[in-house]
Scaffold this motif. Structure first.
Motif, PDB file in Angstrom:
ATOM      1  N   LEU A 123       0.838  -1.209   0.000  1.00 23.04           N
ATOM      2  CA  LEU A 123       0.000   0.000   0.000  1.00 23.04           C
ATOM      3  C   LEU A 123       0.871   1.257   0.000  1.00 23.04           C
ATOM      4  O   LEU A 123       0.591   2.223  -0.709  1.00 23.04           O
ATOM      5  N   PHE A 127       1.212   3.933  -2.845  1.00 26.33           N
ATOM      6  CA  PHE A 127       0.898   5.307  -2.447  1.00 26.33           C
ATOM      7  C   PHE A 127       1.984   6.263  -2.926  1.00 26.33           C
ATOM      8  O   PHE A 127       1.697   7.318  -3.492  1.00 26.33           O
ATOM      9  N   GLU A 130       1.651   6.603  -6.564  1.00 30.71           N
ATOM     10  CA  GLU A 130       0.454   7.368  -6.908  1.00 30.71           C
ATOM     11  C   GLU A 130       0.649   8.861  -6.621  1.00 30.71           C
ATOM     12  O   GLU A 130      -0.039   9.698  -7.204  1.00 30.71           O
ATOM     13  N   THR A 133       0.870  11.275  -9.340  1.00 34.80           N
ATOM     14  CA  THR A 133      -0.313  11.859  -9.987  1.00 34.80           C
ATOM     15  C   THR A 133      -0.518  13.289  -9.503  1.00 34.80           C
ATOM     16  O   THR A 133      -0.917  14.150 -10.284  1.00 34.80           O
ATOM     17  N   ALA A 134      -0.235  13.537  -8.202  1.00 37.10           N
ATOM     18  CA  ALA A 134      -0.378  14.897  -7.681  1.00 37.10           C
ATOM     19  C   ALA A 134       0.607  15.824  -8.384  1.00 37.10           C
ATOM     20  O   ALA A 134       0.257  16.955  -8.762  1.00 37.10           O
ATOM     21  N   VAL A 154     -11.295  13.258 -14.387  1.00 34.41           N
ATOM     22  CA  VAL A 154     -10.015  12.647 -14.011  1.00 34.41           C
ATOM     23  C   VAL A 154     -10.189  11.211 -13.491  1.00 34.41           C
ATOM     24  O   VAL A 154      -9.550  10.289 -14.004  1.00 34.41           O
ATOM     25  N   PRO A 155     -11.079  10.967 -12.510  1.00 37.87           N
ATOM     26  CA  PRO A 155     -11.200   9.578 -12.031  1.00 37.87           C
ATOM     27  C   PRO A 155     -11.690   8.626 -13.120  1.00 37.87           C
ATOM     28  O   PRO A 155     -11.215   7.496 -13.229  1.00 37.87           O
ATOM     29  N   ILE A 158      -8.660   7.865 -15.614  1.00 40.23           N
ATOM     30  CA  ILE A 158      -7.565   7.038 -15.105  1.00 40.23           C
ATOM     31  C   ILE A 158      -8.057   5.662 -14.662  1.00 40.23           C
ATOM     32  O   ILE A 158      -7.354   4.679 -14.824  1.00 40.23           O
ATOM     33  N   PRO A 268      -3.336  -3.287  -8.739  1.00 36.85           N
ATOM     34  CA  PRO A 268      -3.025  -1.941  -8.243  1.00 36.85           C
ATOM     35  C   PRO A 268      -1.703  -1.395  -8.787  1.00 36.85           C
ATOM     36  O   PRO A 268      -1.581  -0.209  -9.060  1.00 36.85           O
TER      37      PRO A 268
ATOM     38  N   THR B 133     -18.466   9.221 -10.588  1.00 34.88           N
ATOM     39  CA  THR B 133     -17.443  10.106 -10.026  1.00 34.88           C
ATOM     40  C   THR B 133     -17.518  11.490 -10.670  1.00 34.88           C
ATOM     41  O   THR B 133     -17.316  12.491  -9.992  1.00 34.88           O
ATOM     42  N   PHE B 153      -5.114  16.026  -5.524  1.00 35.89           N
ATOM     43  CA  PHE B 153      -5.024  14.810  -4.707  1.00 35.89           C
ATOM     44  C   PHE B 153      -6.146  13.817  -4.973  1.00 35.89           C
ATOM     45  O   PHE B 153      -6.233  12.788  -4.310  1.00 35.89           O
ATOM     46  N   VAL B 154      -7.008  14.158  -5.945  1.00 32.29           N
ATOM     47  CA  VAL B 154      -8.132  13.266  -6.235  1.00 32.29           C
ATOM     48  C   VAL B 154      -7.668  11.839  -6.589  1.00 32.29           C
ATOM     49  O   VAL B 154      -8.120  10.866  -5.971  1.00 32.29           O
ATOM     50  N   PRO B 155      -6.739  11.659  -7.548  1.00 29.21           N
ATOM     51  CA  PRO B 155      -6.335  10.281  -7.874  1.00 29.21           C
ATOM     52  C   PRO B 155      -5.674   9.582  -6.686  1.00 29.21           C
ATOM     53  O   PRO B 155      -5.912   8.400  -6.460  1.00 29.21           O
ATOM     54  N   LEU B 156      -4.874  10.320  -5.931  1.00 26.50           N
ATOM     55  CA  LEU B 156      -4.175   9.730  -4.785  1.00 26.50           C
ATOM     56  C   LEU B 156      -5.169   9.197  -3.754  1.00 26.50           C
ATOM     57  O   LEU B 156      -5.065   8.066  -3.277  1.00 26.50           O
ATOM     58  N   ILE B 158      -8.517   8.520  -4.099  1.00 29.33           N
ATOM     59  CA  ILE B 158      -9.414   7.437  -4.494  1.00 29.33           C
ATOM     60  C   ILE B 158      -8.651   6.145  -4.776  1.00 29.33           C
ATOM     61  O   ILE B 158      -9.137   5.063  -4.503  1.00 29.33           O
ATOM     62  N   SER B 159      -7.426   6.255  -5.297  1.00 28.54           N
ATOM     63  CA  SER B 159      -6.700   5.011  -5.563  1.00 28.54           C
ATOM     64  C   SER B 159      -6.295   4.323  -4.251  1.00 28.54           C
ATOM     65  O   SER B 159      -6.243   3.101  -4.183  1.00 28.54           O
ATOM     66  N   SER B 160      -6.031   5.107  -3.210  1.00 26.31           N
ATOM     67  CA  SER B 160      -5.695   4.484  -1.922  1.00 26.31           C
ATOM     68  C   SER B 160      -6.890   3.699  -1.389  1.00 26.31           C
ATOM     69  O   SER B 160      -6.728   2.599  -0.846  1.00 26.31           O
ATOM     70  N   ASN B 163      -7.139   0.550  -3.667  1.00 28.91           N
ATOM     71  CA  ASN B 163      -6.106  -0.442  -3.395  1.00 28.91           C
ATOM     72  C   ASN B 163      -6.367  -1.208  -2.101  1.00 28.91           C
ATOM     73  O   ASN B 163      -6.264  -2.431  -2.063  1.00 28.91           O
ATOM     74  N   SER B 164      -6.704  -0.473  -1.032  1.00 26.01           N
ATOM     75  CA  SER B 164      -6.942  -1.173   0.232  1.00 26.01           C
ATOM     76  C   SER B 164      -8.202  -2.030   0.113  1.00 26.01           C
ATOM     77  O   SER B 164      -8.265  -3.137   0.660  1.00 26.01           O
ATOM     78  N   LEU B 237      -7.531  10.438   3.785  1.00 23.80           N
ATOM     79  CA  LEU B 237      -6.892   9.150   3.541  1.00 23.80           C
ATOM     80  C   LEU B 237      -7.281   8.128   4.596  1.00 23.80           C
ATOM     81  O   LEU B 237      -7.618   6.989   4.287  1.00 23.80           O
ATOM     82  N   THR B 272     -14.279   0.833  -8.031  1.00 25.37           N
ATOM     83  CA  THR B 272     -15.306   1.727  -8.551  1.00 25.37           C
ATOM     84  C   THR B 272     -16.305   2.102  -7.456  1.00 25.37           C
ATOM     85  O   THR B 272     -16.681   3.258  -7.288  1.00 25.37           O
ATOM     86  N   ASP B 275     -14.572   4.512  -5.140  1.00 25.75           N
ATOM     87  CA  ASP B 275     -14.166   5.806  -5.707  1.00 25.75           C
ATOM     88  C   ASP B 275     -15.172   6.908  -5.413  1.00 25.75           C
ATOM     89  O   ASP B 275     -14.806   7.996  -4.969  1.00 25.75           O
TER      90      ASP B 275
END
Lengths: 291, 291
Positions: A123, A127, A130, A133-134, A154-155, A158, A268, B133, B153-156, B158-160, B163-164, B237, B272, B275
C-alpha cells in the motif's frame, strides 16, 4: 503409500515402472522386465514445483520420479503433494495480484501484526507511486483553473486505463503461470492486445461521448464548449485504454524476462503505473482539443 | 485406470474399499471382507466440485466414491480430475477478480471476438459506475474553482481507497473459496478489518502529510494554507482507506449470502464502488478543514 514400483539398475538409474495393478494382473511367472513400462516420465531435480505439477496433471499420473542429471532416481513427487502445490500457488498468485505479500497462514489464523505488515508494505509503495499523480496534475493546475470541467473526468479517465490494464496483466500472469503463453509469444500477444485495446478504448470513448452529450441535453452541465469536452474525453479514453492494455499485458513478460515473478504485475501496480501516464495523455489531448 | 476396488452389497451400497496394494500384499487365502477397510470416505451426488476437491486433497486420496442418499455407489471422482478442477477454479477466480468474464479457452486459442466480448462487458459496467465520479465531482465544482489544489489529490485519495479495498476483497474471496473463512465469521472479520483499515489509513495519512510538508518546504507548491491542505489529505486518507477496507472485506460476504459468486467482488468493482464514496469523504473533509 507407494503408487508405483520403479525398476532401477545398480547405479540407481531408472529402467522402468510397474503399477501394483499390473503386478497383480500380470502372469504369475513373468519377470519384471516383461511387464514393466520402459518409457518413464520423470522430472529433473532442479525443476520448480509448478512445472512438476503441470507434468503430473498433464499425464494424469499418481506420482512422478525425480532423477538427477545422470538419470539416477532421487525420489518421487506424488499427486496429493501436487494438489497442495496447485492450491498454494494459486492463492499466492491471487494475493500478489491484489497487491499484497502472500500470506503464509490462513486469514483467520494470521495475527494482526503479520496481516498488517503484509498489506501495508505494498500500500505504501503504491501510495508513493500514486503521489506522482499529484505532481502530474500540478503541472496542469492552470489548465484546470481555466476549465474546472476538466477535473470532473479525471477519475473516469484514469480508472478506465487502470481497469483495462489490470484485466490485461491478470490474463497474462495466469496464462504464463499455466504455460499457455511463453516468453517468446510476446510479439503475438502485443499485436492482439493492440487491436483489443484500441477497440475497447474506442467503445468506451463512444459511451463517454454519448454520456456527455445526453447530460448536456438534460442538465446543461458542461457549458458552451461541451462538444470539445466530449471529444477530449472520448479521445483520451481511447488512448488511455490502449495504453493501459499494452502496459498491462507487456509488464508480466518484462518481469518474467528479468527473473521476477510476473504475478507482481498486480492490478493496483498496473493501475498506478497507468494513472500518471493516463493523466498526461488526458491533459495533452485537452490542451490541443479544448484549450 | 482403477485406483481402488470398492466392495458393494447387492443393492450397490458401499461396504468397504481395498487398494490393489492391499490385495497384492494380503495373505493369498484371505477373503475380501478381512482385508477391506470398512470406513470409506465418500461424497454425495449433489456436492459441488470444489468440495469434492477439498475432500480428496484433505485425505490424500487417489479417488473418492460418489454415493446417493441411500448410500448406493454411483461413480468415482479421481485425483487427476481434481487437479484440473483446482486449476480451473483458480483461473476462473483470478480472471473474475480482475474484472472480466472467465475465459473458457487458453488465451492464445481464444479468438479476437470472444476475447473482446469477455473483457468489454465488465469494462463498460465499471465505466458506467465510474461515471458517477464525474457527477460527484460536479457537485464540488465550486470548491475546486476556489481551491484548485484540491484537484491534485483526487487520484491519490481514491486510488488508496481502491487499493486497500481490493486487497481486502481478494483476501476474503480466496479465504471463502478455500473454506478458511465461513459466512458466519463475518463479524469477526469485520472487527479485524476495522482495526487493520484504520491503522493502514492512519499510516498512509501520515505519509501523505509528510509528503505535503516536505514538498511545501522544497517547492512552495501548496500556497499559504498548506497545513490545512495536508490535514485535509491526511484525514481523508484515513477515512477512505478504512471505508475501502471495510467495503472490500464485507462485499464478498454479502455476495455469498445472496447466492452470488464472491469472486465477482473484483478489484476494479470494489475500486469503482469505493471511488465515488471516497470523493464524497474527501470533499466533505475539505469543506470542514480547508474551505
Amino acid at each position: 503409500m507407494p503408487y508405483y514400483i520403479y525398476v532401477l539398475d545398480r547405479e540407481y538409474r531408472l529402467l522402468g515402472v510397474v503399477s501394483f495393478r499390473e503386478l497383480f494382473m500380470g502372469p504369475a511367472e513373468a519377470i519384471v522386465q516383461e511387464i514393466m513400462q520402459s518409457e518413464v516420465i520423470s522430472v529433473a531435480e532442479d525443476q520448480d514445483q509448478e512445472t512438476v505439477a503441470a507434468v503430473i496433471a498433464q499425464h494424469d499420473l499418481l506420482a512422478v520420479p525425480v532423477v538427477d542429471q545422470e538419470g539416477r532416481m532421487k525420489g518421487i513427487v506424488t499427486v496429493d503433494d501436487v494438489i497442495d502445490v496447485v492450491r498454494e500457488e494459486a492463492t499466492e498468485d491471487i494475493q500478489k495480484l491484489a497487491g499484497m505479500t502472500a500470506l503464509e497462514m490462513p486469514y483467520l489464523r494470521t495475527g494482526f501484526l503479520p496481516l498488517f505488515k503484509q498489506r501495508i508494505g505494498w500500500l505504501i509503495v503504491l501510495f508513493l507511486g500514486e503521489m506522482l499523480t499529484a505532481t502530474a496534475i500540478g503541472y496542469y493546475e492552470q489548465e484546470i483553473a481555466r476549465a474546472v470541467v476538466l477535473a470532473l473526468f479525471v477519475p473516469l479517465i484514469i480508472s478506465s486505463g487502470g481497469n483495462s490494464g489490470s484485466q490485461a496483466s491478470t490474463l497474462m500472469v495466469r496464462a504464463l503461470a499455466l504455460g499457455e503463453v511463453r516468453l517468446r509469444d510476446w510479439w503475438r500477444v502485443f499485436r492482439r492486445e493492440c487491436l483489443t485495446g484500441a477497440t475497447m478504448g474506442a467503445v468506451l470513448g463512444c459511451v463517454g461521448l454519448i454520456r456527455i452529450l445526453v447530460w448536456q441535453g438534460l442538465f446543461h452541465t458542461y457549458g458552451a464548449h461541451y462538444v470539445r469536452v466530449g471529444l477530449t474525453v472520448a479521445m483520451s479514453l481511447t488512448g488511455v485504454v490502449l495504453w493501459g492494455t499494452l502496459a498491462g499485458s507487456m509488464l508480466p513478460f518484462v518481469l518474467q524476462r528479468f527473473g521476477c515473478d510476473p504475478a507482481s504485475a498486480s492490478a493496483p501496480f498496473v493501475a498506478t503505473l497507468v494513472d500518471v501516464t493516463g493523466l498526461v495523455i488526458y491533459f495533452s489531448v485537452a490542451n490541443v482539443v479544448l484549450l
